[in-house]
Design a protein around this motif. Structure first.
Motif, short mmCIF file in Angstrom:
data_model
loop_
_atom_site.label_atom_id
_atom_site.label_comp_id
_atom_site.label_asym_id
_atom_site.label_seq_id
_atom_site.Cartn_x
_atom_site.Cartn_y
_atom_site.Cartn_z
N LEU A 108 -10.60 -20.93 -2.71
CA LEU A 108 -10.83 -20.29 -1.42
C LEU A 108 -12.31 -20.42 -1.03
CD1 LEU A 108 -10.11 -18.57 1.02
CD2 LEU A 108 -10.38 -16.54 -0.43
N LEU A 109 -13.19 -20.19 -1.98
CA LEU A 109 -14.62 -20.31 -1.70
C LEU A 109 -14.98 -21.73 -1.26
CD1 LEU A 109 -17.41 -18.96 -1.70
CD2 LEU A 109 -17.60 -19.59 -4.12
N LYS A 110 -14.47 -22.72 -1.98
CA LYS A 110 -14.73 -24.11 -1.60
C LYS A 110 -14.14 -24.43 -0.23
CE LYS A 110 -14.98 -25.84 -6.32
NZ LYS A 110 -14.21 -26.44 -7.40
N GLY A 111 -12.94 -23.90 0.03
CA GLY A 111 -12.31 -24.10 1.33
C GLY A 111 -13.14 -23.50 2.45
N ALA A 112 -13.70 -22.33 2.20
CA ALA A 112 -14.53 -21.68 3.21
C ALA A 112 -15.78 -22.51 3.48
CB ALA A 112 -14.91 -20.27 2.75
N LYS A 113 -16.38 -23.06 2.43
CA LYS A 113 -17.60 -23.87 2.59
C LYS A 113 -17.32 -25.14 3.38
CE LYS A 113 -20.11 -22.33 -1.49
NZ LYS A 113 -20.58 -22.71 -2.83
N SER A 114 -16.11 -25.68 3.23
CA SER A 114 -15.77 -26.92 3.94
C SER A 114 -15.00 -26.63 5.23
CB SER A 114 -14.97 -27.85 3.03
OG SER A 114 -13.73 -27.27 2.71
N THR A 151 -2.39 -7.25 3.89
CA THR A 151 -2.17 -6.56 5.16
C THR A 151 -3.35 -6.78 6.10
OG1 THR A 151 -0.80 -4.88 4.09
CG2 THR A 151 -1.75 -4.30 6.23
N LEU A 152 -4.55 -6.66 5.57
CA LEU A 152 -5.75 -6.89 6.36
C LEU A 152 -5.76 -8.32 6.91
CD1 LEU A 152 -8.37 -5.36 7.12
CD2 LEU A 152 -9.42 -6.41 5.11
N HIS A 153 -5.36 -9.26 6.08
CA HIS A 153 -5.29 -10.66 6.51
C HIS A 153 -4.28 -10.83 7.63
CE1 HIS A 153 -3.75 -14.89 5.94
NE2 HIS A 153 -4.99 -15.07 6.32
N ALA A 154 -3.14 -10.17 7.51
CA ALA A 154 -2.12 -10.26 8.55
C ALA A 154 -2.63 -9.67 9.87
CB ALA A 154 -0.85 -9.54 8.11
N GLU A 155 -3.41 -8.61 9.78
CA GLU A 155 -3.95 -7.95 10.97
C GLU A 155 -5.11 -8.72 11.59
OE1 GLU A 155 -5.04 -4.11 9.50
OE2 GLU A 155 -2.96 -3.40 9.43
N GLN A 156 -6.02 -9.23 10.75
CA GLN A 156 -7.25 -9.85 11.25
C GLN A 156 -7.21 -11.36 11.32
OE1 GLN A 156 -10.69 -8.53 9.08
NE2 GLN A 156 -10.33 -6.38 9.55
N GLY A 157 -6.29 -11.95 10.60
CA GLY A 157 -6.22 -13.41 10.60
C GLY A 157 -7.27 -14.03 9.71
N ASP A 158 -7.42 -15.32 9.86
CA ASP A 158 -8.36 -16.09 9.05
C ASP A 158 -9.73 -16.08 9.69
OD1 ASP A 158 -6.23 -16.90 7.36
OD2 ASP A 158 -5.68 -18.44 8.81
N ASN A 159 -10.60 -15.30 9.13
CA ASN A 159 -11.97 -15.28 9.64
C ASN A 159 -12.93 -15.16 8.47
OD1 ASN A 159 -12.58 -12.41 9.07
ND2 ASN A 159 -11.03 -12.02 10.65
N THR A 160 -14.18 -15.37 8.74
CA THR A 160 -15.19 -15.38 7.69
C THR A 160 -15.27 -14.05 6.96
OG1 THR A 160 -16.46 -17.02 8.92
CG2 THR A 160 -17.63 -15.82 7.20
N LEU A 161 -15.22 -12.96 7.68
CA LEU A 161 -15.29 -11.64 7.03
C LEU A 161 -14.11 -11.42 6.09
CD1 LEU A 161 -16.59 -9.37 9.94
CD2 LEU A 161 -17.86 -10.22 7.96
N MET A 162 -12.95 -11.89 6.49
CA MET A 162 -11.77 -11.75 5.65
C MET A 162 -11.93 -12.57 4.37
SD MET A 162 -8.80 -10.31 5.50
CE MET A 162 -8.24 -10.37 3.82
N ILE A 163 -12.41 -13.77 4.51
CA ILE A 163 -12.61 -14.65 3.35
C ILE A 163 -13.62 -14.02 2.38
CG2 ILE A 163 -13.52 -16.90 2.62
CD1 ILE A 163 -12.25 -17.97 5.30
#
Length: 153
Positions: free
Chosen positions: A30-36, A92-104
């Protein structure tokens, strides 16, 4: 780095350590995915994986504790339940907020902090118990099929 395996995290049980390494590897993905800039793709995969794999890993670890007669089984299991609830909260937070930097960042931080503290304290206490009682920590509890069906531990 929090998502990398370090030998000071080793519990002394090959089966438990292998599972811990896999958990950290997935968080590192996940961390590598976020960086790329592919964190959005990885976070959904990690949440699915954590729900399945963590439950499988905890079941194995708890079974090994019961087989060994570990007196700290109940408190250790309680910590597992707390962590699993955290995984569900993050999902649940992911479902509510979606894919964003803060969530990651929230997922990476929660997973790494909890897993490292759990490895270094509770799991090592259990493995020390196994060693003190002449058990090797590689009992029946660590030999189940993984939730992905590939036989990995």
């Amino acid at each position: 780095m929090l998502t990398q395996w370090h030998e000071d995290m080793a519990t002394g049980s090959e089966a438990v350590d292998k599972q811990h390494k896999e958990l950290l590897r997935r968080v590192d993905d996940l961390l590598k995915g976020a960086k790329s800039r592919k964190g959005a793709e990885e976070i959904g995969r990690l949440m699915w994986f954590l729900k399945k794999y963590v439950r499988w890993h905890f079941r194995d670890e708890e079974k090994l504790m019961l087989e060994a007669g570990y007196p700290g089984h109940h408190s250790h299991k309680t910590q597992h339940e707390i962590f699993f609830r955290e995984v569900l909260r993050l999902e649940t937070l992911h479902a509510e907020q979606g894919d964003n930097t803060l969530m990651i960042v929230a997922v990476i931080t929660a997973m790494c902090e909890w897993l490292r503290s759990h490895f270094n304290k509770l799991d090592k206490e259990f493995i020390d118990f196994l060693k003190d009682t002449g058990q090797n920590g590689n009992g029946k509890g660590g030999h189940h099929e993984s939730p992905e069906g590939n036989g990995e531990q």
